[in-house]
Design a protein around this motif. Structure first.
Motif, PDB file in Angstrom:
ATOM      1  N   GLY A 127      -2.923  70.781 152.758  1.00  0.00           N
ATOM      2  CA  GLY A 127      -2.991  72.208 152.405  1.00  0.00           C
ATOM      3  C   GLY A 127      -1.633  72.763 151.990  1.00  0.00           C
ATOM      4  N   GLU A 128      -0.606  72.356 152.724  1.00  0.00           N
ATOM      5  CA  GLU A 128       0.750  72.841 152.425  1.00  0.00           C
ATOM      6  C   GLU A 128       1.214  72.307 151.055  1.00  0.00           C
ATOM      7  N   ALA A 129       0.959  71.034 150.813  1.00  0.00           N
ATOM      8  CA  ALA A 129       1.391  70.430 149.544  1.00  0.00           C
ATOM      9  C   ALA A 129       0.658  71.081 148.370  1.00  0.00           C
ATOM     10  N   LEU A 130      -0.629  71.374 148.578  1.00  0.00           N
ATOM     11  CA  LEU A 130      -1.388  72.013 147.489  1.00  0.00           C
ATOM     12  C   LEU A 130      -0.862  73.418 147.218  1.00  0.00           C
ATOM     13  N   ALA A 131      -0.525  74.148 148.287  1.00  0.00           N
ATOM     14  CA  ALA A 131       0.025  75.499 148.106  1.00  0.00           C
ATOM     15  C   ALA A 131       1.343  75.434 147.328  1.00  0.00           C
ATOM     16  N   GLU A 132       2.148  74.411 147.591  1.00  0.00           N
ATOM     17  CA  GLU A 132       3.407  74.251 146.843  1.00  0.00           C
ATOM     18  C   GLU A 132       3.114  74.005 145.364  1.00  0.00           C
ATOM     19  N   ALA A 133       2.129  73.150 145.103  1.00  0.00           N
ATOM     20  CA  ALA A 133       1.795  72.832 143.705  1.00  0.00           C
ATOM     21  C   ALA A 133       1.306  74.088 142.971  1.00  0.00           C
ATOM     22  N   GLN A 134       0.587  74.941 143.704  1.00  0.00           N
ATOM     23  CA  GLN A 134       0.127  76.202 143.090  1.00  0.00           C
ATOM     24  C   GLN A 134       1.319  77.098 142.782  1.00  0.00           C
ATOM     25  N   TYR A 138       1.476  65.356 142.809  1.00  0.00           N
ATOM     26  CA  TYR A 138       2.455  66.059 143.635  1.00  0.00           C
ATOM     27  C   TYR A 138       1.997  66.039 145.101  1.00  0.00           C
ATOM     28  N   VAL A 139       0.728  66.380 145.323  1.00  0.00           N
ATOM     29  CA  VAL A 139       0.195  66.439 146.692  1.00  0.00           C
ATOM     30  C   VAL A 139       0.293  65.059 147.366  1.00  0.00           C
ATOM     31  N   LEU A 140      -0.119  64.019 146.649  1.00  0.00           N
ATOM     32  CA  LEU A 140      -0.091  62.675 147.245  1.00  0.00           C
ATOM     33  C   LEU A 140       1.350  62.240 147.537  1.00  0.00           C
ATOM     34  N   SER A 141       2.278  62.574 146.630  1.00  0.00           N
ATOM     35  CA  SER A 141       3.693  62.222 146.872  1.00  0.00           C
ATOM     36  C   SER A 141       4.205  62.923 148.122  1.00  0.00           C
ATOM     37  N   ARG A 142       3.930  64.217 148.214  1.00  0.00           N
ATOM     38  CA  ARG A 142       4.443  64.989 149.362  1.00  0.00           C
ATOM     39  C   ARG A 142       3.828  64.500 150.672  1.00  0.00           C
ATOM     40  N   MET A 143       2.532  64.166 150.632  1.00  0.00           N
ATOM     41  CA  MET A 143       1.880  63.680 151.856  1.00  0.00           C
ATOM     42  C   MET A 143       2.448  62.321 152.266  1.00  0.00           C
ATOM     43  N   ALA A 144       2.602  61.419 151.284  1.00  0.00           N
ATOM     44  CA  ALA A 144       3.023  60.052 151.618  1.00  0.00           C
ATOM     45  C   ALA A 144       4.500  59.989 151.984  1.00  0.00           C
ATOM     46  N   GLU A 145       5.328  60.780 151.284  1.00  0.00           N
ATOM     47  CA  GLU A 145       6.779  60.608 151.456  1.00  0.00           C
ATOM     48  C   GLU A 145       7.366  61.538 152.507  1.00  0.00           C
ATOM     49  N   GLU A 146       6.783  62.772 152.596  1.00  0.00           N
ATOM     50  CA  GLU A 146       7.379  63.759 153.513  1.00  0.00           C
ATOM     51  C   GLU A 146       6.441  64.116 154.660  1.00  0.00           C
ATOM     52  N   HIS A 147       5.235  63.515 154.653  1.00  0.00           N
ATOM     53  CA  HIS A 147       4.231  63.799 155.681  1.00  0.00           C
ATOM     54  C   HIS A 147       3.868  65.286 155.729  1.00  0.00           C
ATOM     55  N   GLU A 199       5.566  63.109 142.262  1.00  0.00           N
ATOM     56  CA  GLU A 199       5.485  64.567 142.115  1.00  0.00           C
ATOM     57  C   GLU A 199       4.636  64.940 140.903  1.00  0.00           C
ATOM     58  N   SER A 200       5.091  65.910 140.074  1.00  0.00           N
ATOM     59  CA  SER A 200       4.195  66.375 139.010  1.00  0.00           C
ATOM     60  C   SER A 200       4.264  65.493 137.767  1.00  0.00           C
ATOM     61  N   PHE A 201       5.013  64.385 137.849  1.00  0.00           N
ATOM     62  CA  PHE A 201       5.101  63.504 136.683  1.00  0.00           C
ATOM     63  C   PHE A 201       3.758  62.817 136.423  1.00  0.00           C
ATOM     64  N   ASN A 202       3.517  62.532 135.160  1.00  0.00           N
ATOM     65  CA  ASN A 202       2.343  61.773 134.737  1.00  0.00           C
ATOM     66  C   ASN A 202       2.851  60.506 134.039  1.00  0.00           C
ATOM     67  N   ALA A 203       1.996  59.503 133.964  1.00  0.00           N
ATOM     68  CA  ALA A 203       2.315  58.321 133.156  1.00  0.00           C
ATOM     69  C   ALA A 203       1.017  57.748 132.637  1.00  0.00           C
ATOM     70  N   VAL A 204       1.036  57.296 131.409  1.00  0.00           N
ATOM     71  CA  VAL A 204      -0.176  56.750 130.805  1.00  0.00           C
ATOM     72  C   VAL A 204       0.172  55.431 130.120  1.00  0.00           C
ATOM     73  N   PHE A 205      -0.561  54.370 130.490  1.00  0.00           N
ATOM     74  CA  PHE A 205      -0.424  53.075 129.826  1.00  0.00           C
ATOM     75  C   PHE A 205      -1.521  52.941 128.792  1.00  0.00           C
ATOM     76  N   VAL A 206      -1.140  52.525 127.614  1.00  0.00           N
ATOM     77  CA  VAL A 206      -2.117  52.282 126.558  1.00  0.00           C
ATOM     78  C   VAL A 206      -2.020  50.799 126.209  1.00  0.00           C
ATOM     79  N   GLU A 207      -3.155  50.112 126.248  1.00  0.00           N
ATOM     80  CA  GLU A 207      -3.151  48.677 125.921  1.00  0.00           C
ATOM     81  C   GLU A 207      -3.852  48.479 124.587  1.00  0.00           C
ATOM     82  N   GLY A 208      -3.098  48.007 123.595  1.00  0.00           N
ATOM     83  CA  GLY A 208      -3.672  47.787 122.260  1.00  0.00           C
ATOM     84  C   GLY A 208      -3.667  46.313 121.926  1.00  0.00           C
TER      85      GLY A 208
END
Ligand code: NAI
Ligand SMILES: N[C@@H](CC=O)C(=O)O
Ligand code: NA
Length: 434
Positions: free
Chosen positions: A179-186, A166-175, A285-294
């Motif tokens: 600290g502000e992005a982390l407070a939002e995530a909290q 979430y923090v990285l998305s907010r920093m990269a997309e909305e500048h 944002e708060s989405f996660n994604a996991v790739f599994v290689e079998g």
């Protein structure tokens, strides 16, 4: 229709606990109808009885004595959503020893002391289920434990921390500032009680250790995971990455290597540059994604909400139903045996790297730096230079190189008289060589 009552002792009523209470209320009748179980939240342990909370609970249900909930003969099953090591550890062990299944969202506990907890569950023949502990609402633990039980899993790569994503998305997309992005995530209920756990990569490391243990069938603890967080990243790194066609993500990577002496496992968490066309780059944002290689199944991708009260409560409720059905049938899910792991250190791993540095803007400076890379066998794939008066900022992307060679290169480069500063060093994941 007869239903079997299942009396739940809930430990903790914060973001996840309160969302769980509400979800059980909403889904109760449908669950009773479908599964013939009557889920009752019989007792709820909280730290502070008088605190306002998001759910209305009868005073008779609330207590500040979590031990009393665990030992209450009227409790059939325990949900632990307090977090942290103690008192969660002894409450979980006490419940299991008393023959009560435990549903846990506590990755910190499981990644540090999982062996003790799993053994206690095995000895008591009851369930310990923890879908919520890794990637929140995304079904990942159950697919790894059950659907993929026969698969030869080679690699798992993912974004497993909602707060930092979430923090990285907010920093990269909305500048927005860090600290502000982390407070939002909290505020949104994504962060751990102490958000350092998110920002410094501890939370993701705990999840990576759990993933590696289950995916590879070996004991991996949080301390085995190489870890870097996102606190050192600057807005400049994110915009440079964007200019070069990359997005910066905090990744968890678990790999298994076959060697003549047996299998080795490498598990790491660090920020990485991901090419913008890579599917992980689109996880915001708060989405996660996991790739599994079998080896047989090929590539799988799991995607969804990795943090937040409701998605996490959904995972808890799924486990509660599973454990309740097992309880009524006198069964328990068996955990597979975990053998000892040989951990391959980060120094031996290969990656592409993004390196930025400031150097004197004079003839020959670049050639000197490039020479040091060559001397250490680190080959440069792309380079960008940006003049800044008497200085120039250089950005390199290397071909795949071994970590120890890159670290030696950086040490030698830092000693060069033409180099003023070596800035961020980020691994590139999802490129041609990684
Ligand atoms: N928030 C999220 O998105 C997710 C959280 N988790 C995990 O779920 C667990 C809970 O997380 P949150 O609900 O977000 O935390 P939270 O801090 O909102 O809730 C924890 C609650 O436990 C209470 N508590 C502390 N000590 C207690 C005690 N001795 N007895 C009874 N209650 C006590 C606290 O007062 C607090 O209300 C943690 O292990 C966390 O890592 C897992 C996945 C996602
Ligand atoms: N703090 C965690 C919560 C879920 O596990 C996160 O941000 O992912
Ligand atoms: Na999950």
């Amino acid at each position: 229709m007869t239903t079997t009552p299942v009396r739940i002792g809930l430990l903790g009523c914060g973001n996840v606990g309160a969302a769980f209470v509400q979800l059980v209320e909403r889904r109760h009748d449908e669950i009773a109808n479908r599964h013939q179980i009557d889920l009752q939240i019989t007792r709820v342990a909280v730290r502070n009885l008088s605190r306002e909370r998001a759910v209305d609970l009868d005073e008779a249900v609330l207590t500040h004595d979590a031990d009393a909930v665990v030992h209450d003969p009227d409790i059939d099953l325990v949900v632990e959503v307090i977090g942290g090591i103690e008192p969660a550890r002894h409450l979980t062990l006490s419940a299991l020893k008393a023959g009560k299944p435990v549903i846990s969202a506590n990755k910190e506990l499981l990644a540090n002391l999982g062996a003790e907890i799993y053994e206690a569950a095995g000895d008591a023949g009851v369930d310990i289920l923890f879908e919520a502990a890794v990637a929140g609402g995304i079904p990942l633990i159950r697919p790894l434990r059950e659907s993929l039980a026969g698969e030869d899993i080679r690699r798992v790569v993912g974004i497993v921390n909602g707060t930092t994503n979430y923090v990285l998305s907010r920093m990269a997309e909305e500048h927005v500032s860090f600290g502000e992005a982390l407070a939002e995530a909290q505020e949104l209920g994504y962060a751990e009680r102490d958000p350092t756990a998110d920002v410094e990569g501890f939370d993701a490391s705990a999840k990576a250790a759990i993933i590696a243990s289950i995916a590879f069938g070996v004991q991996v603890v949080a301390g085995d995971v190489y870890r870097e967080g996102i606190a050192e990243l600057t807005p400049g790194d994110l915009s440079f990455a964007a200019r070069l066609g990359y997005v910066v993500k905090l990744l968890a990577i678990a790999e298994r290597f076959d060697t003549p002496d047996g299998a080795e496992v490498a598990v790491r968490v660090h920020p990485a540059m991901v090419p913008e066309h890579h599917p992980l780059a689109a996880v915001r944002e708060s989405f996660n994604a996991v790739f599994v290689e079998g080896a047989a199944v090929g590539d799988l991708m799991f995607y969804g909400r990795g943090a937040g009260g409701d998605p996490t409560a959904s995972a808890v409720l799924g486990d509660v139903i599973d454990a309740a059905l097992n309880l009524t049938n006198g069964r328990a899910s068996r955990l597979s045996r975990l053998s000892e792991a040989t951990i391959r250190p980060i120094d031996d791993l290969r990656s592409e790297y993004y390196i930025n540095m400031d150097l004197a803007d004079r003839p020959g400076a670049l050639a000197t730096v490039a020479g040091v890379f060559g001397d250490h066998g680190v080959s440069i794939r792309a380079m960008e230079q940006e003049g800044m008066g008497a200085e120039a900022r250089l950005v390199f992307i290397t071909h795949g190189a071994v970590e120890s060679a890159v670290q030696s290169t950086l040490a030698a480069v830092r000693d060069l008289e033409v180099v003023d500063r070596v800035g961020s060093v980020l691994r590139v994941v999802g490129g041609d060589d990684s």
